[in-house]
Design an enzyme around this catalytic site. Structure first.
Site, mmCIF file in Angstrom:
data_model
loop_
_atom_site.group_PDB
_atom_site.id
_atom_site.type_symbol
_atom_site.label_atom_id
_atom_site.label_comp_id
_atom_site.label_asym_id
_atom_site.label_seq_id
_atom_site.Cartn_x
_atom_site.Cartn_y
_atom_site.Cartn_z
ATOM 1 C CE1 TYR A 86 -2.839 -3.114 1.218
ATOM 2 C CE2 TYR A 86 -3.361 -1.917 3.218
ATOM 3 C CZ TYR A 86 -3.532 -3.022 2.404
ATOM 4 O OH TYR A 86 -4.401 -4.009 2.786
ATOM 5 C CD GLU B 73 -23.282 -3.182 18.684
ATOM 6 O OE1 GLU B 73 -23.189 -4.208 17.979
ATOM 7 O OE2 GLU B 73 -24.166 -3.027 19.562
#
Length: 430
Positions: free
Chosen positions: A332, A408
């Site tokens: 990358y 969450e």
């Protein structure tokens, strides 16, 4: 005076219109929060490895179609691309989420705990969303629903990119990454700007981290073979010892970071992760093989580090009478947030999270193939907090581990932030 009053009116009207859209986003994001959490838990329970995200991709494609989008499947093997066309002309803004899981067996005691197994690198292994890609997919599905409900107000179009294989596919003779392949298949051709996020276990839920300029490291693989002359362990002078030579080379590599790289500007990492040589206690082997990882920020630093790796290893081997074969495989590039785009979008982050909840971060030596998208068009990448309130970043289980866990409560902020990016960027391009 009349011109000034008219300009003031237009600015105020534009600000009011933008504020009105943001208020609509907030309301829709709150309404959809429980659905986003349910999606995430379903994906977490059914993780899939890179280029095997068939179930995930079908759920995504069906959802985008239900929202009236143009949907293309099987992009870069299992990727999904949906286009939402606004009712007014304007730029094409892309949003990206990665879908793949990791070959990690989960240890968390959760009702939606993964029990999936699969084959990776020829071995049977557990599979887990140990990096949070399940949350990325669920959040972007939520953004798609929010923005589809605002289609008439959108001054441009939105491309939703659900990408496979961010963690890479490493097979004999094949190394590929989902973002790179999507770019090669033309996904970015008509895009004006792209935005993405990554859930981050070391930042509290409800907060966002960002950095202008080089943010995440470029990553390259290092493979080294040092060849000497085999000898009896009792008479090392009769051969050339590749084990001692390898040890000297490993120590020499550390001087790159301490003496060659300006770490006051950006860090760098050269890590030897494995070394293999020999088979018996009294035999000096003929060769030693080493593998490792290289992390750099920007092309100039990458060139310097690569050059020094070659010079140090080959010259240490030569001084010992051995030979060294050094191979560096580029993976990358560095994830770089363009300063101009970052400055423009920072007000969107502050509006979504609140000024006190937006954190300017140090460079991160982890890597992201979102950088392939940024090489094509301007792109802004952020970290979304996933640590529980009051958690300790030093003791919170990190990414890519069996105990990785995400709070969450931060998901709704992710939906708001990406949605704000879209409408705000479109507003800038009027």
């Amino acid at each position: 005076m009349k011109k000034l009053l008219m300009l003031s009116f237009l600015i105020s009207a534009g600000s009011f219109g933008q504020s009105s859209l943001n208020a609509k986003i907030d309301k829709s994001a709150d309404k959809i929060e429980s659905k986003v959490i349910d999606w995430r838990r379903d994906f977490h329970k059914h993780p899939e490895l890179g280029n095997q995200e068939f179930r995930t991709a079908k759920i995504v494609a069906d959802h985008l179609r239900s929202l009236g989008m143009e949907v293309t499947e099987n992009v870069a093997v299992t990727g999904v691309v949906g286009i939402l066309r606004g009712s007014k002309p304007g730029p094409m803004v892309a949003l990206r989420a990665d879908m793949d899981a990791l070959p990690v067996a989960e240890r968390n005691d959760l009702p939606f705990r993964s029990v999936n197994t699969g084959t990776y690198n020829g071995q049977e292994t557990g599979i887990m969303h140990a990096c949070g890609h399940d949350s990325h997919v669920a959040i972007l599905m939520g953004v798609a629903e929010v923005l589809a409900g605002m289609k008439k107000q959108l001054e441009g179009s939105v491309k939703f990119i659900f990408q496979p294989a961010e963690e890479g596919i490493y097979e004999p003779g094949v190394t590929t990454f989902g973002a790179k392949q999507m770019v090669e298949e033309g996904v970015m051709t008509d895009v004006d700007a792209i935005f993405g996020l990554h859930i981050w276990a070391a930042i509290e839920a409800g907060k966002i981290g960002y950095r202008s300029g080089p943010f995440m490291a470029g990553v390259d693989n290092l493979e080294v073979t040092i060849t000497g002359t085999q000898a009896h362990g009792a008479s090392p002078w009769s051969g050339v010892d590749p084990i001692v030579t390898s040890a000297q080379a490993i120590l020499g590599l550390q001087t790159i970071l301490s003496r060659n790289v300006n770490i006051a500007e950006n860090p760098a990492v050269v890590t030897v992760g494995a070394i293999h040589g020999g088979i018996r206690h009294n035999i000096i082997p003929e060769k030693v093989e080493m593998i490792g990882t290289i992390r750099t920020f920007g092309e100039e630093q990458q060139t310097l580090v690569h050059q020094r790796i070659h010079e140090i290893i080959t010259n240490i081997a030569k001084s010992a009478g051995a030979k060294a074969d050094v191979k560096i495989g580029k993976l990358y590039p560095s994830t770089v947030n363009p300063p101009e785009l970052t400055d423009k979008m920072l007000p969107s982050l502050n509006a979504a999270a609140g000024i006190g909840n937006v954190i300017s971060m140090d460079p991160v030596t982890g890597s992201e193939d979102f950088s392939f998208f940024q090489k094509e068009k301007p792109g802004f990448f952020i970290f979304l907090g996933g640590m529980k309130k009051g958690g300790d970043p030093l003791t919170t289980p990190s990414h890519h581990t069996p105990d990785f866990y995400i709070d969450e409560a931060g998901f709704v902020l992710g939906v708001r932030a990406l949605s704000y990016f879209v409408v705000d960027y479109m507003g800038m391009k009027k």
